[in-house]
Design a protein around this motif. Structure first.
Motif, PDB file in Angstrom:
ATOM      1  N   ILE A   9       0.810  -1.158  -0.055  1.00 52.42           N
ATOM      2  CA  ILE A   9       0.017  -0.081  -0.091  1.00 52.42           C
ATOM      3  C   ILE A   9       0.742   1.246   0.061  1.00 52.42           C
ATOM      4  O   ILE A   9       0.326   2.159  -0.639  1.00 52.42           O
ATOM      5  N   ASP A  10       1.960   1.314   0.813  1.00 55.66           N
ATOM      6  CA  ASP A  10       2.852   2.396   0.921  1.00 55.66           C
ATOM      7  C   ASP A  10       3.473   2.781  -0.612  1.00 55.66           C
ATOM      8  O   ASP A  10       3.521   3.769  -0.847  1.00 55.66           O
ATOM      9  N   GLN A  11       3.768   1.604  -1.209  1.00 55.89           N
ATOM     10  CA  GLN A  11       4.413   1.695  -2.466  1.00 55.89           C
ATOM     11  C   GLN A  11       3.420   2.249  -3.560  1.00 55.89           C
ATOM     12  O   GLN A  11       3.816   3.111  -4.280  1.00 55.89           O
ATOM     13  N   GLU A  12       2.153   1.832  -3.514  1.00 59.31           N
ATOM     14  CA  GLU A  12       1.252   2.182  -4.017  1.00 59.31           C
ATOM     15  C   GLU A  12       0.804   3.747  -4.222  1.00 59.31           C
ATOM     16  O   GLU A  12       0.717   4.517  -5.174  1.00 59.31           O
ATOM     17  N   LEU A  13       0.769   4.131  -2.702  1.00 62.14           N
ATOM     18  CA  LEU A  13       0.689   5.569  -2.551  1.00 62.14           C
ATOM     19  C   LEU A  13       1.945   6.299  -3.096  1.00 62.14           C
ATOM     20  O   LEU A  13       1.743   7.454  -3.586  1.00 62.14           O
ATOM     21  N   PHE A  14       3.031   6.120  -2.932  1.00 55.47           N
ATOM     22  CA  PHE A  14       4.096   6.834  -3.422  1.00 55.47           C
ATOM     23  C   PHE A  14       4.052   6.776  -4.849  1.00 55.47           C
ATOM     24  O   PHE A  14       4.484   7.776  -5.575  1.00 55.47           O
ATOM     25  N   ASN A  15       4.143   5.387  -5.634  1.00 54.26           N
ATOM     26  CA  ASN A  15       4.155   5.423  -7.070  1.00 54.26           C
ATOM     27  C   ASN A  15       3.030   5.844  -7.932  1.00 54.26           C
ATOM     28  O   ASN A  15       3.195   6.716  -8.788  1.00 54.26           O
ATOM     29  N   GLU A  16       1.900   5.680  -7.559  1.00 55.24           N
ATOM     30  CA  GLU A  16       0.808   5.836  -8.354  1.00 55.24           C
ATOM     31  C   GLU A  16      -0.136   7.089  -7.939  1.00 55.24           C
ATOM     32  O   GLU A  16      -0.578   7.980  -8.550  1.00 55.24           O
ATOM     33  N   TYR A  17       0.088   7.568  -6.693  1.00 52.23           N
ATOM     34  CA  TYR A  17      -0.435   8.621  -6.139  1.00 52.23           C
ATOM     35  C   TYR A  17       0.286   9.890  -5.569  1.00 52.23           C
ATOM     36  O   TYR A  17      -0.028  10.858  -5.166  1.00 52.23           O
ATOM     37  N   CYS A  18       1.641   9.612  -5.865  1.00 54.31           N
ATOM     38  CA  CYS A  18       2.671  10.638  -5.562  1.00 54.31           C
ATOM     39  C   CYS A  18       2.828  11.308  -4.010  1.00 54.31           C
ATOM     40  O   CYS A  18       2.807  12.351  -4.011  1.00 54.31           O
ATOM     41  N   TYR A  19       2.303  10.435  -3.187  1.00 59.79           N
ATOM     42  CA  TYR A  19       2.275  10.764  -1.852  1.00 59.79           C
ATOM     43  C   TYR A  19       3.810  10.762  -1.265  1.00 59.79           C
ATOM     44  O   TYR A  19       4.751  10.154  -1.781  1.00 59.79           O
ATOM     45  N   SER A  20       4.105  11.554  -0.421  1.00 55.54           N
ATOM     46  CA  SER A  20       5.195  11.837   0.208  1.00 55.54           C
ATOM     47  C   SER A  20       5.537  11.101   1.552  1.00 55.54           C
ATOM     48  O   SER A  20       4.644  10.732   1.990  1.00 55.54           O
ATOM     49  N   GLY A  21       6.857  10.766   1.993  1.00 55.51           N
ATOM     50  CA  GLY A  21       6.961   9.991   3.199  1.00 55.51           C
ATOM     51  C   GLY A  21       6.389  10.626   4.168  1.00 55.51           C
ATOM     52  O   GLY A  21       5.763  10.121   5.383  1.00 55.51           O
ATOM     53  N   GLU A  22       6.333  12.032   4.198  1.00 55.77           N
ATOM     54  CA  GLU A  22       6.054  13.015   5.317  1.00 55.77           C
ATOM     55  C   GLU A  22       4.319  12.703   5.298  1.00 55.77           C
ATOM     56  O   GLU A  22       3.821  12.406   6.330  1.00 55.77           O
ATOM     57  N   GLN A  23       3.684  12.675   4.014  1.00 62.90           N
ATOM     58  CA  GLN A  23       2.111  12.590   4.112  1.00 62.90           C
ATOM     59  C   GLN A  23       1.881  11.047   4.576  1.00 62.90           C
ATOM     60  O   GLN A  23       0.873  11.060   5.586  1.00 62.90           O
ATOM     61  N   LEU A  24       2.563  10.087   4.361  1.00 61.56           N
ATOM     62  CA  LEU A  24       2.318   8.737   4.835  1.00 61.56           C
ATOM     63  C   LEU A  24       2.586   8.679   6.471  1.00 61.56           C
ATOM     64  O   LEU A  24       1.986   8.267   7.224  1.00 61.56           O
ATOM     65  N   ILE A  25       3.554   9.377   6.931  1.00 68.01           N
ATOM     66  CA  ILE A  25       3.643   9.449   8.316  1.00 68.01           C
ATOM     67  C   ILE A  25       2.689  10.118   9.042  1.00 68.01           C
ATOM     68  O   ILE A  25       2.099   9.799  10.111  1.00 68.01           O
ATOM     69  N   GLU A  26       2.197  11.396   8.511  1.00 68.80           N
ATOM     70  CA  GLU A  26       1.048  12.172   9.050  1.00 68.80           C
ATOM     71  C   GLU A  26      -0.243  11.134   8.995  1.00 68.80           C
ATOM     72  O   GLU A  26      -0.901  11.067   9.963  1.00 68.80           O
ATOM     73  N   LEU A  27      -0.395  10.683   7.958  1.00 69.64           N
ATOM     74  CA  LEU A  27      -1.686   9.659   7.847  1.00 69.64           C
ATOM     75  C   LEU A  27      -1.619   8.736   8.944  1.00 69.64           C
ATOM     76  O   LEU A  27      -2.487   8.081   9.689  1.00 69.64           O
ATOM     77  N   ALA A  28      -0.469   7.893   9.020  1.00 68.14           N
ATOM     78  CA  ALA A  28      -0.083   6.989   9.960  1.00 68.14           C
ATOM     79  C   ALA A  28      -0.297   7.413  11.393  1.00 68.14           C
ATOM     80  O   ALA A  28      -1.322   6.502  12.199  1.00 68.14           O
ATOM     81  N   GLY A  29       0.288   8.369  11.850  1.00 65.65           N
ATOM     82  CA  GLY A  29       0.100   8.900  13.090  1.00 65.65           C
ATOM     83  C   GLY A  29      -1.088   9.311  13.492  1.00 65.65           C
ATOM     84  O   GLY A  29      -1.906   9.144  14.551  1.00 65.65           O
ATOM     85  N   TYR A  30      -1.982   9.757  12.447  1.00 60.66           N
ATOM     86  CA  TYR A  30      -3.391  10.371  12.654  1.00 60.66           C
ATOM     87  C   TYR A  30      -4.379   9.273  12.731  1.00 60.66           C
ATOM     88  O   TYR A  30      -5.110   9.233  13.794  1.00 60.66           O
ATOM     89  N   SER A  31      -4.116   8.127  12.140  1.00 61.44           N
ATOM     90  CA  SER A  31      -4.968   6.894  12.362  1.00 61.44           C
ATOM     91  C   SER A  31      -4.807   6.261  13.441  1.00 61.44           C
ATOM     92  O   SER A  31      -5.479   5.783  14.323  1.00 61.44           O
ATOM     93  N   CYS A  32      -3.326   6.105  14.054  1.00 59.77           N
ATOM     94  CA  CYS A  32      -3.075   5.593  15.259  1.00 59.77           C
ATOM     95  C   CYS A  32      -3.970   6.507  16.483  1.00 59.77           C
ATOM     96  O   CYS A  32      -4.648   5.736  17.290  1.00 59.77           O
ATOM     97  N   ALA A  33      -3.822   7.788  16.405  1.00 61.42           N
ATOM     98  CA  ALA A  33      -4.567   8.705  17.398  1.00 61.42           C
ATOM     99  C   ALA A  33      -6.083   8.500  17.276  1.00 61.42           C
ATOM    100  O   ALA A  33      -6.592   8.553  18.433  1.00 61.42           O
TER     101      ALA A  33
END
Length: 88
Positions: A9-33
């Motif tokens: 999923i991370d690779q798909e978000l990077f490659n197909e949707y151009c998410y940055s590492g910072e955006q993925l960290i923000e989404l992961a942290g928010y989801s945990c919270a």
């Protein structure tokens, strides 16, 4: 979800949707919270049970934890933060 599925999923978000590492960290942290806030609602916390401890290491998961702690604070959940060996 297992580790391979999460990595895919991370690779798909990077490659197909151009998410940055910072955006993925923000989404992961928010989801945990959000998950923590749902399991431990502020209105059900008591004087003896009123805080969440977030432990963060130096890697990417540590970044997720820092974001999680920030969102918990915004949700008015008291959280303590431990970052062994990390200068914050």
């Amino acid at each position: 979800m297992n580790q391979k599925e999460a990595q895919d999923i991370d690779q798909e978000l990077f490659n197909e949707y151009c998410y940055s590492g910072e955006q993925l960290i923000e989404l992961a942290g928010y989801s945990c919270a959000v998950a923590i806030a749902k399991c431990y609602p502020v209105e059900k916390m008591t004087k003896d049970n009123a805080a969440v401890l977030v432990c963060c290491g130096p890697g990417n998961n540590g970044g997720d934890g820092l974001v999680c702690a920030r969102h918990l604070k915004l949700f008015c959940v008291v959280s303590d933060l431990i970052t062994p060996g990390v200068i914050v």
